[in-house]
Design a protein around this motif. Structure first.
Motif, mmCIF file in Angstrom:
data_model
loop_
_atom_site.group_PDB
_atom_site.id
_atom_site.type_symbol
_atom_site.label_atom_id
_atom_site.label_comp_id
_atom_site.label_asym_id
_atom_site.label_seq_id
_atom_site.Cartn_x
_atom_site.Cartn_y
_atom_site.Cartn_z
ATOM 1 N N GLU A 280 0.704 -1.341 -0.103
ATOM 2 C CA GLU A 280 -0.054 -0.121 0.055
ATOM 3 C C GLU A 280 0.972 1.126 -0.127
ATOM 4 O OE1 GLU A 280 -3.095 0.147 -0.706
ATOM 5 O OE2 GLU A 280 -2.776 -2.068 -0.817
ATOM 6 N N LYS A 281 2.029 1.220 0.570
ATOM 7 C CA LYS A 281 2.963 2.296 0.634
ATOM 8 C C LYS A 281 3.583 2.379 -0.500
ATOM 9 C CE LYS A 281 4.192 2.691 5.448
ATOM 10 N NZ LYS A 281 5.474 2.447 6.540
ATOM 11 N N GLY A 282 3.860 1.364 -1.305
ATOM 12 C CA GLY A 282 4.269 1.439 -2.720
ATOM 13 C C GLY A 282 3.490 2.120 -3.688
ATOM 14 N N LYS A 283 2.189 1.672 -3.488
ATOM 15 C CA LYS A 283 1.089 2.247 -4.542
ATOM 16 C C LYS A 283 1.025 3.658 -4.180
ATOM 17 C CE LYS A 283 -2.168 -1.579 -5.145
ATOM 18 N NZ LYS A 283 -3.364 -2.101 -4.775
ATOM 19 N N SER A 284 0.867 4.266 -2.947
ATOM 20 C CA SER A 284 0.994 5.524 -2.460
ATOM 21 C C SER A 284 1.905 6.172 -3.090
ATOM 22 C CB SER A 284 0.749 5.781 -1.153
ATOM 23 O OG SER A 284 -0.255 5.151 -0.519
ATOM 24 N N GLN A 285 3.495 5.649 -3.186
ATOM 25 C CA GLN A 285 4.624 6.464 -3.662
ATOM 26 C C GLN A 285 4.334 6.544 -5.059
ATOM 27 O OE1 GLN A 285 7.242 6.265 -1.145
ATOM 28 N NE2 GLN A 285 7.612 8.114 -2.306
ATOM 29 N N ILE A 286 3.839 5.751 -5.546
ATOM 30 C CA ILE A 286 3.607 5.942 -7.071
ATOM 31 C C ILE A 286 2.456 6.931 -7.379
ATOM 32 C CG2 ILE A 286 2.603 4.791 -9.215
ATOM 33 C CD1 ILE A 286 3.914 2.040 -8.099
ATOM 34 N N ALA A 287 1.592 6.954 -6.780
ATOM 35 C CA ALA A 287 0.355 8.085 -6.947
ATOM 36 C C ALA A 287 1.143 9.553 -6.482
ATOM 37 C CB ALA A 287 -0.607 7.958 -5.936
ATOM 38 N N GLN A 288 2.155 9.451 -5.802
ATOM 39 C CA GLN A 288 2.950 10.785 -5.487
ATOM 40 C C GLN A 288 3.661 11.205 -6.317
ATOM 41 O OE1 GLN A 288 1.623 12.646 -2.931
ATOM 42 N NE2 GLN A 288 3.519 14.087 -3.535
ATOM 43 N N ILE A 289 4.457 10.208 -7.117
ATOM 44 C CA ILE A 289 5.317 10.532 -8.116
ATOM 45 C C ILE A 289 4.532 10.936 -9.050
ATOM 46 C CG2 ILE A 289 6.633 9.445 -9.719
ATOM 47 C CD1 ILE A 289 7.969 7.539 -7.416
ATOM 48 N N SER A 290 3.540 10.461 -9.595
ATOM 49 C CA SER A 290 2.543 10.638 -10.699
ATOM 50 C C SER A 290 2.031 12.371 -10.503
ATOM 51 C CB SER A 290 1.299 9.721 -10.790
ATOM 52 O OG SER A 290 0.303 10.387 -11.823
ATOM 53 N N LYS A 291 1.641 12.470 -9.247
ATOM 54 C CA LYS A 291 1.267 13.883 -8.706
ATOM 55 C C LYS A 291 2.296 14.937 -9.108
ATOM 56 C CE LYS A 291 -0.765 16.819 -5.302
ATOM 57 N NZ LYS A 291 -0.981 16.810 -3.604
ATOM 58 N N ILE A 292 3.520 14.648 -8.479
ATOM 59 C CA ILE A 292 4.836 15.543 -8.807
ATOM 60 C C ILE A 292 4.886 15.815 -10.196
ATOM 61 C CG2 ILE A 292 7.223 15.560 -8.639
ATOM 62 C CD1 ILE A 292 6.791 14.164 -5.982
ATOM 63 N N ILE A 293 4.926 14.817 -11.178
ATOM 64 C CA ILE A 293 4.956 15.015 -12.415
ATOM 65 C C ILE A 293 4.035 15.806 -13.230
ATOM 66 C CG2 ILE A 293 5.185 13.802 -14.865
ATOM 67 C CD1 ILE A 293 6.632 11.482 -13.259
ATOM 68 N N TYR A 294 2.755 15.376 -12.920
ATOM 69 C CA TYR A 294 1.486 16.190 -13.486
ATOM 70 C C TYR A 294 1.575 17.813 -12.918
ATOM 71 C CZ TYR A 294 -3.188 18.333 -13.384
ATOM 72 O OH TYR A 294 -4.230 19.045 -13.449
ATOM 73 N N GLU A 295 1.974 17.951 -11.642
ATOM 74 C CA GLU A 295 2.178 19.486 -11.275
ATOM 75 C C GLU A 295 3.123 20.214 -12.028
ATOM 76 O OE1 GLU A 295 2.269 19.120 -7.019
ATOM 77 O OE2 GLU A 295 -0.055 19.045 -6.862
ATOM 78 N N TYR A 296 4.187 19.610 -12.302
ATOM 79 C CA TYR A 296 5.362 20.176 -12.818
ATOM 80 C C TYR A 296 5.092 20.563 -14.446
ATOM 81 C CZ TYR A 296 10.028 21.103 -14.757
ATOM 82 O OH TYR A 296 11.128 21.760 -15.225
ATOM 83 N N VAL A 297 4.194 19.509 -14.865
ATOM 84 C CA VAL A 297 3.708 19.641 -16.348
ATOM 85 C C VAL A 297 2.603 20.828 -16.564
ATOM 86 C CG1 VAL A 297 2.651 18.776 -18.284
ATOM 87 C CG2 VAL A 297 4.154 17.539 -17.136
ATOM 88 N N ILE A 298 2.080 20.987 -15.594
ATOM 89 C CA ILE A 298 1.085 22.081 -15.826
ATOM 90 C C ILE A 298 1.472 23.353 -15.522
ATOM 91 C CG2 ILE A 298 -1.060 20.506 -15.502
ATOM 92 C CD1 ILE A 298 -1.167 21.831 -12.624
ATOM 93 N N SER A 299 2.673 23.488 -14.629
ATOM 94 C CA SER A 299 3.205 24.635 -14.413
ATOM 95 C C SER A 299 4.191 25.171 -15.333
ATOM 96 C CB SER A 299 4.186 24.403 -13.114
ATOM 97 O OG SER A 299 5.252 23.532 -13.458
#
Length: 302
Positions: A280-299
């Motif tokens: 579950e921590k691994g899944k959360s880590q993947i979700a967080q990595i995805s969020k970091i990339i998304y926020e960088y792209v939209i910025s």
């Protein structure tokens, strides 16, 4: 003559070095943010990110490290199905029997799938009945049905899947067998992949370059219908479209995606993980990595 030979040798070595060198990451700030995030991660991760409007823009971290493919191998199976259907070997509307008896690649001994460890149990109630190729493929991708996967691989051939991947320039992805072939697993004969190869596969689908544009579009629609959305899509806004395929076995969680933003931009993102002590921590880590990339792209500027 000897001097000329040495010159040619050094030139060849230089060209080989240039060709084998991984592409440089185009987003150093994003790369730094991702590496900082991974410092706190338990387990081993690989990331491959590329924008589709400017394919030179990418971030690659451990992109050539080999991972057990888990259910991400079902995307190459889908591609090969569309290829063979396009060649007239069958129609996606053709019906085939739903069976639960398969042969190990080790010694051809028979084995059956265990209903208790499959993610699509309803298909087991229909053993002995018929299903279309398309229906089995849809269940294989959206519900990650292992039973459907084995039925289809037996029909289209693992060797054909690998040959198609090589034609696409996907060099390290290996589909050796179906699922739950325990003799093969014990012998170390596993389906494998890298983040880089999965990036190439998803990019080809996104750009309509897999089989043909119509087939690629249908594959996109199937991937968008994915039912397991706890990783790359989890922390993204609901108006972001994610076409993706997950994969999981013990200590392993993967997600490979095409992410389409409301403003028309799109990118490919593959995140692989292994040696996870807490899934579950691994899944959360993947979700967080995805969020970091998304926020960088939209910025960044469109």
């Amino acid at each position: 003559m000897q001097r000329q030979s040495l010159t040619l040798l050094f030139l060849s070595l230089f060209l080989w070095h240039c060709a084998s060198k991984a592409p440089e990451n185009e987003f150093p700030e994003l790369e730094s943010a991702l590496l900082a995030e991974l410092e706190n991660a338990q387990g081993d991760f690989a990331i491959a990110f590329k924008t589709l409007d400017d394919p030179s823009q990418m971030v690659l971290i451990n992109e050539k490290e080999v991972f057990h493919a888990a259910s991400t191998m079902k995307v190459p199976v889908m591609i090969e199905m569309y290829k063979q259907a396009g060649q007239g070997k069958f129609s996606m509307k053709d019906s085939i029997p739903i069976i639960n008896e398969f042969r190990s690649i080790v010694d051809s001994s028979l084995f059956s799938m265990d209903l208790g460890v499959d993610s699509q149990e309803n298909l087991y109630e229909r053993i002995g009945q018929q299903a279309t190729y398309y229906e089995l493929m849809y269940e294989m991708v959206t519900m990650s049905s292992n039973l459907a996967t084995n039925i289809l691989i037996e029909k289209i051939g693992a060797e054909n899947i690998n040959a198609t991947m090589r034609e696409m320039g996907v060099l390290d992805n290996q589909v050796l067998r179906g699922v739950e072939d325990l003799k093969a697993f014990d012998a170390g004969l596993n389906n494998t992949t890298t983040a880089y190869d999965l990036m190439l596969i998803m990019e080809a689908i996104a750009k309509g370059e897999t089989v043909d544009s119509a087939s690629s579009e249908e594959m996109m629609d199937i991937l968008i219908d994915q039912k397991f959305n706890e990783m790359i899509p989890e922390l993204l806004p609901k108006d972001v479209v994610v076409a993706h395929k997950t994969g999981a076995i013990s200590g392993v969680e993967h997600d490979a995606a095409i992410v389409k933003l409301p403003d028309g931009r799109a990118y490919v993102l593959v995140i692989l993980s292994k040696n996870l002590e807490d899934v579950e921590k691994g899944k959360s880590q993947i979700a967080q990595i995805s969020k970091i990339i998304y926020e960088y792209v939209i910025s960044t500027d469109k």
